[in-house]
Design a protein around this motif. Structure first.
Motif, mmCIF file in Angstrom:
data_model
loop_
_atom_site.group_PDB
_atom_site.id
_atom_site.type_symbol
_atom_site.label_atom_id
_atom_site.label_comp_id
_atom_site.label_asym_id
_atom_site.label_seq_id
_atom_site.Cartn_x
_atom_site.Cartn_y
_atom_site.Cartn_z
ATOM 1 N N MET A 1 0.999 -1.403 -0.121
ATOM 2 C CA MET A 1 0.004 0.242 0.174
ATOM 3 C C MET A 1 0.791 1.346 -0.410
ATOM 4 O O MET A 1 1.750 1.203 0.353
ATOM 5 C CB MET A 1 -1.029 0.172 1.527
ATOM 6 N N ASP A 2 0.099 1.983 -0.405
ATOM 7 C CA ASP A 2 1.280 3.355 -0.754
ATOM 8 C C ASP A 2 0.731 4.084 0.306
ATOM 9 O O ASP A 2 -0.087 4.290 1.156
ATOM 10 C CB ASP A 2 0.962 4.183 -2.067
ATOM 11 N N LYS A 3 2.106 4.923 1.115
ATOM 12 C CA LYS A 3 2.099 5.880 2.145
ATOM 13 C C LYS A 3 0.988 7.270 2.460
ATOM 14 O O LYS A 3 0.865 7.621 3.378
ATOM 15 C CB LYS A 3 3.699 6.264 2.121
ATOM 16 N N SER A 4 1.009 7.500 0.517
ATOM 17 C CA SER A 4 -0.199 8.644 1.177
ATOM 18 C C SER A 4 -1.452 7.847 1.297
ATOM 19 O O SER A 4 -2.094 8.357 1.654
ATOM 20 C CB SER A 4 0.037 9.375 -0.529
ATOM 21 N N LYS A 5 -1.825 7.171 0.549
ATOM 22 C CA LYS A 5 -3.297 6.033 1.652
ATOM 23 C C LYS A 5 -3.308 5.845 2.407
ATOM 24 O O LYS A 5 -4.456 5.875 4.111
ATOM 25 C CB LYS A 5 -3.171 4.619 0.934
ATOM 26 N N ARG A 6 -2.085 5.762 3.285
ATOM 27 C CA ARG A 6 -1.925 4.621 4.609
ATOM 28 C C ARG A 6 -2.053 5.387 5.623
ATOM 29 O O ARG A 6 -2.363 5.526 6.823
ATOM 30 C CB ARG A 6 -0.517 4.226 4.602
ATOM 31 N N LEU A 7 -1.976 7.656 5.241
ATOM 32 C CA LEU A 7 -2.434 8.486 6.546
ATOM 33 C C LEU A 7 -3.988 7.983 6.745
ATOM 34 O O LEU A 7 -3.545 9.123 7.812
ATOM 35 C CB LEU A 7 -1.323 9.774 5.746
ATOM 36 N N PHE A 8 -4.435 8.408 5.772
ATOM 37 C CA PHE A 8 -5.791 8.474 5.501
ATOM 38 C C PHE A 8 -6.620 7.027 6.629
ATOM 39 O O PHE A 8 -7.732 7.637 6.991
ATOM 40 C CB PHE A 8 -6.631 8.648 4.290
ATOM 41 N N LEU A 9 -5.467 5.988 6.313
ATOM 42 C CA LEU A 9 -6.414 5.270 7.098
ATOM 43 C C LEU A 9 -6.892 5.109 8.412
ATOM 44 O O LEU A 9 -5.899 5.424 9.505
ATOM 45 C CB LEU A 9 -6.247 3.478 7.079
ATOM 46 N N LYS A 10 -8.006 5.504 9.018
ATOM 47 C CA LYS A 10 -7.609 5.225 10.557
ATOM 48 C C LYS A 10 -7.821 3.799 11.502
ATOM 49 O O LYS A 10 -7.474 2.755 10.984
ATOM 50 C CB LYS A 10 -9.982 5.273 11.325
ATOM 51 N N PRO A 11 -6.852 4.319 12.720
ATOM 52 C CA PRO A 11 -6.879 2.475 13.153
ATOM 53 C C PRO A 11 -7.425 1.767 14.218
ATOM 54 O O PRO A 11 -8.977 2.829 14.653
ATOM 55 C CB PRO A 11 -5.436 2.901 14.252
ATOM 56 N N LYS A 12 -7.219 1.011 14.235
ATOM 57 C CA LYS A 12 -8.432 -0.336 14.371
ATOM 58 C C LYS A 12 -8.642 -0.006 16.466
ATOM 59 O O LYS A 12 -7.759 -0.466 16.556
ATOM 60 C CB LYS A 12 -9.184 -1.125 14.262
ATOM 61 N N ARG A 13 -10.083 0.356 16.446
ATOM 62 C CA ARG A 13 -9.644 0.592 18.157
ATOM 63 C C ARG A 13 -10.546 -0.877 18.753
ATOM 64 O O ARG A 13 -11.660 -1.001 18.414
ATOM 65 C CB ARG A 13 -10.122 2.068 18.359
ATOM 66 N N SER A 14 -10.280 -1.112 19.658
ATOM 67 C CA SER A 14 -10.981 -2.244 20.547
ATOM 68 C C SER A 14 -12.216 -1.527 20.863
ATOM 69 O O SER A 14 -12.083 -0.547 21.863
ATOM 70 C CB SER A 14 -10.001 -2.963 21.216
ATOM 71 N N PHE A 15 -13.109 -2.126 20.802
ATOM 72 C CA PHE A 15 -14.476 -1.799 22.041
ATOM 73 C C PHE A 15 -14.857 -2.104 22.881
ATOM 74 O O PHE A 15 -15.096 -3.290 22.740
ATOM 75 C CB PHE A 15 -15.360 -1.250 20.250
ATOM 76 N N ARG A 16 -15.146 -1.677 24.265
ATOM 77 C CA ARG A 16 -15.643 -2.143 25.229
ATOM 78 C C ARG A 16 -17.403 -1.800 25.467
ATOM 79 O O ARG A 16 -17.074 -0.817 25.842
ATOM 80 C CB ARG A 16 -15.017 -2.289 26.532
ATOM 81 N N ARG A 17 -17.683 -2.534 25.257
ATOM 82 C CA ARG A 17 -19.177 -2.622 25.770
ATOM 83 C C ARG A 17 -19.279 -2.016 27.023
ATOM 84 O O ARG A 17 -19.372 -3.290 28.581
ATOM 85 C CB ARG A 17 -20.544 -3.222 25.149
ATOM 86 N N ARG A 18 -20.099 -1.371 27.355
ATOM 87 C CA ARG A 18 -20.467 -0.837 28.866
ATOM 88 C C ARG A 18 -21.345 -1.581 29.193
ATOM 89 O O ARG A 18 -22.905 -0.748 28.459
ATOM 90 C CB ARG A 18 -19.964 0.678 28.717
ATOM 91 N N LEU A 19 -21.578 -1.756 30.906
ATOM 92 C CA LEU A 19 -22.937 -1.797 31.042
ATOM 93 C C LEU A 19 -24.322 -0.452 31.526
ATOM 94 O O LEU A 19 -23.224 0.044 31.418
ATOM 95 C CB LEU A 19 -22.904 -2.411 32.646
ATOM 96 N N PRO A 20 -25.350 -0.815 31.241
ATOM 97 C CA PRO A 20 -25.939 0.005 31.698
ATOM 98 C C PRO A 20 -26.238 0.882 32.990
ATOM 99 O O PRO A 20 -26.314 -0.622 33.678
ATOM 100 C CB PRO A 20 -27.470 -0.368 30.991
ATOM 101 N N PRO A 21 -26.440 1.636 32.819
ATOM 102 C CA PRO A 21 -26.549 2.255 34.742
ATOM 103 C C PRO A 21 -27.415 1.668 35.447
ATOM 104 O O PRO A 21 -27.206 1.665 36.984
ATOM 105 C CB PRO A 21 -26.228 3.868 34.627
ATOM 106 N N ILE A 22 -27.765 1.688 35.190
ATOM 107 C CA ILE A 22 -29.876 1.124 35.573
ATOM 108 C C ILE A 22 -30.472 0.127 34.682
ATOM 109 O O ILE A 22 -30.669 -0.370 33.621
ATOM 110 C CB ILE A 22 -31.181 1.935 35.781
ATOM 111 N N GLN A 23 -30.242 -1.644 35.797
ATOM 112 C CA GLN A 23 -30.584 -2.519 35.606
ATOM 113 C C GLN A 23 -32.190 -2.594 35.019
ATOM 114 O O GLN A 23 -32.944 -1.635 35.326
ATOM 115 C CB GLN A 23 -29.900 -3.708 36.611
ATOM 116 N N SER A 24 -32.478 -3.186 34.604
ATOM 117 C CA SER A 24 -33.915 -4.048 34.032
ATOM 118 C C SER A 24 -34.966 -4.226 34.124
ATOM 119 O O SER A 24 -36.239 -4.120 34.837
ATOM 120 C CB SER A 24 -33.957 -4.842 33.251
#
Length: 103
Positions: A1-24
């Motif tokens: 991949m060309d360096k100019s195109k690589r600059l525009f790619l966003k790094p993938k972040r790991s997403f941790r789902r948060r628990l809802p503050p109020i349970q059902s």
């Protein structure tokens, strides 16, 4: 991949789902002080919906419950702990215009 195109790619972040503050199973009620106290700041203010991560309906119910608890005196309108500490130190100060009688 060309360096100019690589600059525009966003790094993938790991997403941790948060628990809802109020349970059902939690009831939003003015008597449920353990639940209500989680949504109040140290100063006694109601925290915003963005901070609480609540839905609009949940935030409305929490706000109503907090206001009912304040009216029924189970929750203070303001948290005056810091003001009480300052009040004790200012209580010792006498006003310069008043003179006490000497025997």
């Amino acid at each position: 991949m060309d360096k100019s195109k690589r600059l525009f790619l966003k790094p993938k972040r790991s997403f941790r789902r948060r628990l809802p503050p109020i349970q059902s199973g939690d009831r939003i009620d003015y008597k449920n002080m353990s639940l209500i106290s989680r949504f109040i700041s140290e100063q006694g203010k109601i925290l915003s919906r963005r901070v609480n991560r609540l839905t609009l309906k949940q935030q409305r119910l929490i706000t109503i419950a907090i206001k009912q608890a304040r009216i029924l005196s189970s929750l203070p309108f303001l948290n005056n702990e810091k003001q009480i500490e300052k009040g004790e130190s200012t209580a010792k100060i006498t006003t310069p215009g008043l003179k006490t009688k000497k025997n």
